[in-house]
Write an enzyme that holds these catalytic residues in place. Structure first.
Site, PDB file in Angstrom:
ATOM      1  N   GLU A  82     -21.978  25.186  36.934  1.00  0.00           N
ATOM      2  CA  GLU A  82     -21.458  24.310  35.884  1.00  0.00           C
ATOM      3  C   GLU A  82     -22.302  24.366  34.603  1.00  0.00           C
ATOM      4  O   GLU A  82     -22.215  23.472  33.765  1.00  0.00           O
ATOM      5  CB  GLU A  82     -21.376  22.877  36.405  1.00  0.00           C
ATOM      6  CG  GLU A  82     -20.436  22.711  37.580  1.00  0.00           C
ATOM      7  CD  GLU A  82     -20.412  21.290  38.100  1.00  0.00           C
ATOM      8  OE1 GLU A  82     -19.815  20.424  37.418  1.00  0.00           O
ATOM      9  OE2 GLU A  82     -20.979  21.038  39.174  1.00  0.00           O
ATOM     10  N   SER A 116     -16.670  19.999  39.318  1.00  0.00           N
ATOM     11  CA  SER A 116     -15.714  20.626  38.392  1.00  0.00           C
ATOM     12  C   SER A 116     -14.611  21.410  39.105  1.00  0.00           C
ATOM     13  O   SER A 116     -14.081  22.377  38.568  1.00  0.00           O
ATOM     14  CB  SER A 116     -16.449  21.547  37.403  1.00  0.00           C
ATOM     15  OG  SER A 116     -17.297  20.798  36.575  1.00  0.00           O
ATOM     16  N   TYR A 168     -10.563  22.046  31.846  1.00  0.00           N
ATOM     17  CA  TYR A 168     -11.341  22.526  30.705  1.00  0.00           C
ATOM     18  C   TYR A 168     -10.552  23.357  29.703  1.00  0.00           C
ATOM     19  O   TYR A 168     -11.133  23.966  28.816  1.00  0.00           O
ATOM     20  CB  TYR A 168     -12.562  23.302  31.211  1.00  0.00           C
ATOM     21  CG  TYR A 168     -13.467  22.413  32.045  1.00  0.00           C
ATOM     22  CD1 TYR A 168     -14.156  21.364  31.446  1.00  0.00           C
ATOM     23  CD2 TYR A 168     -13.591  22.603  33.410  1.00  0.00           C
ATOM     24  CE1 TYR A 168     -14.963  20.520  32.207  1.00  0.00           C
ATOM     25  CE2 TYR A 168     -14.404  21.774  34.176  1.00  0.00           C
ATOM     26  CZ  TYR A 168     -15.080  20.741  33.556  1.00  0.00           C
ATOM     27  OH  TYR A 168     -15.878  19.907  34.319  1.00  0.00           O
ATOM     28  N   ARG A 180     -18.659   8.029  37.745  1.00  0.00           N
ATOM     29  CA  ARG A 180     -17.198   8.065  37.737  1.00  0.00           C
ATOM     30  C   ARG A 180     -16.717   8.306  39.162  1.00  0.00           C
ATOM     31  O   ARG A 180     -17.245   9.181  39.860  1.00  0.00           O
ATOM     32  CB  ARG A 180     -16.712   9.182  36.819  1.00  0.00           C
ATOM     33  CG  ARG A 180     -15.280   8.993  36.314  1.00  0.00           C
ATOM     34  CD  ARG A 180     -14.763  10.233  35.610  1.00  0.00           C
ATOM     35  NE  ARG A 180     -14.470  11.289  36.562  1.00  0.00           N
ATOM     36  CZ  ARG A 180     -14.952  12.524  36.497  1.00  0.00           C
ATOM     37  NH1 ARG A 180     -15.770  12.877  35.523  1.00  0.00           N
ATOM     38  NH2 ARG A 180     -14.631  13.420  37.416  1.00  0.00           N
ATOM     39  N   ASP A 230     -13.408   9.214  41.563  1.00  0.00           N
ATOM     40  CA  ASP A 230     -12.054   9.766  41.559  1.00  0.00           C
ATOM     41  C   ASP A 230     -11.268   9.219  42.741  1.00  0.00           C
ATOM     42  O   ASP A 230     -11.765   9.202  43.875  1.00  0.00           O
ATOM     43  CB  ASP A 230     -12.111  11.291  41.628  1.00  0.00           C
ATOM     44  CG  ASP A 230     -12.800  11.899  40.416  1.00  0.00           C
ATOM     45  OD1 ASP A 230     -12.799  11.251  39.353  1.00  0.00           O
ATOM     46  OD2 ASP A 230     -13.346  13.011  40.532  1.00  0.00           O
ATOM     47  N   GLU A 275     -14.219  11.261  45.613  1.00  0.00           N
ATOM     48  CA  GLU A 275     -15.642  11.535  45.420  1.00  0.00           C
ATOM     49  C   GLU A 275     -16.180  10.696  44.271  1.00  0.00           C
ATOM     50  O   GLU A 275     -15.430  10.109  43.495  1.00  0.00           O
ATOM     51  CB  GLU A 275     -15.880  13.010  45.119  1.00  0.00           C
ATOM     52  CG  GLU A 275     -15.196  13.504  43.868  1.00  0.00           C
ATOM     53  CD  GLU A 275     -15.340  15.008  43.675  1.00  0.00           C
ATOM     54  OE1 GLU A 275     -16.235  15.396  42.904  1.00  0.00           O
ATOM     55  OE2 GLU A 275     -14.578  15.773  44.290  1.00  0.00           O
ATOM     56  N   ASN A 286     -18.938  10.951  40.954  1.00  0.00           N
ATOM     57  CA  ASN A 286     -19.614  11.892  40.068  1.00  0.00           C
ATOM     58  C   ASN A 286     -20.728  11.130  39.350  1.00  0.00           C
ATOM     59  O   ASN A 286     -20.460  10.256  38.539  1.00  0.00           O
ATOM     60  CB  ASN A 286     -18.602  12.455  39.058  1.00  0.00           C
ATOM     61  CG  ASN A 286     -19.159  13.575  38.223  1.00  0.00           C
ATOM     62  OD1 ASN A 286     -20.340  13.583  37.886  1.00  0.00           O
ATOM     63  ND2 ASN A 286     -18.310  14.515  37.857  1.00  0.00           N
ATOM     64  N   GLY A 299     -18.948  14.288  32.897  1.00  0.00           N
ATOM     65  CA  GLY A 299     -18.870  14.960  31.607  1.00  0.00           C
ATOM     66  C   GLY A 299     -18.966  13.960  30.460  1.00  0.00           C
ATOM     67  O   GLY A 299     -18.407  12.864  30.544  1.00  0.00           O
TER      68      GLY A 299
END
Length: 314
Positions: A17, A150, A220, A259, A261, A274, A276, A280
């Site tokens: 990443e 990602s 992305y 964050r 999900d 999951e 994070n 980002g």
């Protein structure tokens, strides 16, 4: 903190990443400079990091390293040893958040809803196809490396003939591979911040990839995904999803900004995918989108995160 103190924004590094991390780090550095901070940008070289920090006289670290080193507890451990305050979660929470197999075990033990799964370890002998079909009874299933972000190495496998190749690919990225039931429904994400010591959920975001799959390309590539903020959910469902995200944040021991999900099935039940711990942070990333929805600008968000930096493994 004194604005003359050097804030080291650490980014890049050797993970898969790396390029995304460089974009995140550059955006954070620019935002902090806009707020008047003295910023040094560091492209992570793991063996030289202590020297890199010493050379720039860093007094605090803003962690912008995605994936290996930045999210797996290694960077946090070094900074604890050097006694340099840093943003985000501590060593243990970072390691748990990065490892999808470990975090799933923790969530299941805590009674947090998460998709049914199997966990396979590299080198063990398995009949992947037989075991997966026996456990899930139907396709598709989701195959993902345990320690990548990602969506790297993640595949939605629709046919049993593709299981072995998906597993082989996932094992090139991680020692453990998680196979999950596929949840049909809305893909959501919830950013969480600490405010006065409390974990507070920002508005829920509904992720709508034009391809139907939120993979690396959809994440992305500009224009490939629509983000609905706040998500078009009723108040009860919104509260359900936010409470699920905050419970995950707490049980993993996260701090700072993270964050979570979540998949919302067609019956309105949420399942945590999951967490994070280094999300980002470009001006168009998900956490800034959620913050913007409640009137927090990107520079203000970066400053809030910076001011939450601390030590002692959180």
């Amino acid at each position: 903190m004194n604005k003359n103190d050097v804030v080291a924004v650490i980014m890049g590094g050797p993970s898969a990443e790396r390029e995304i991390s460089l974009v995140t780090g550059a955006a954070i550095a620019g935002a902090l400079r806009e707020k008047g901070y003295n910023v040094a940008e560091i492209d992570l070289e793991p063996k030289k990091l202590a020297l890199q920090l010493e050379e720039c006289n860093a007094k605090v670290v803003f962690n912008a390293v995605h994936g290996m080193y930045g999210e797996d507890g290694r960077l946090q451990t070094l900074l604890e040893m050097l006694e340099i305050p840093y943003t985000g979660s501590g060593m243990l929470a970072s390691a748990l958040g990065m490892d999808k197999a470990a975090s799933k075990r923790i969530m299941q033990a805590a009674g947090i809803a998460t998709p049914k799964s199997l966990i396979f370890v590299k080198g063990e002998t398995h009949d992947f196809c037989g075991e997966i079909l026996s456990a899930f009874k139907k396709m598709p299933v989701v195959v993902k490396p345990a320690t990548q972000g990602s969506s790297i190495g993640v595949e939605i496998v629709k046919n049993d003939t593709d299981i072995n190749s998906a597993m082989e690919k996932a094992f090139t990225y991680s020692r453990e591979v998680v196979v999950e039931e596929f949840i049909q429904g809305k893909e959501l994400t919830v950013a969480i911040m600490q405010d006065g010591g409390m974990a507070v959920a920002l508005p829920v975001i509904n992720i709508v990839p034009h391809s139907g799959v939120y993979d690396f390309h959809s994440k992305y590539t500009k224009g490939e995904t629509e983000y609905l903020v706040p998500a078009p959910l009723d108040k009860e469902t919104t509260r359900h999803v936010q409470e699920l995200a905050v419970a995950t944040y707490k049980v993993l021991g996260c701090s700072g900004v993270a964050r979570v999900d979540v998949m919302l099935d067609e019956a309105g039940k949420g399942y945590v995918l999951e967490a994070n711990t280094v999300p980002g942070m470009t001006a168009t990333s998900l956490v800034p989108k959620a913050a913007s929805a409640v009137g927090i600008s990107f520079p203000d968000l970066c400053e809030k995160i910076l001011l939450s930096a601390s030590l002692n493994d959180k």
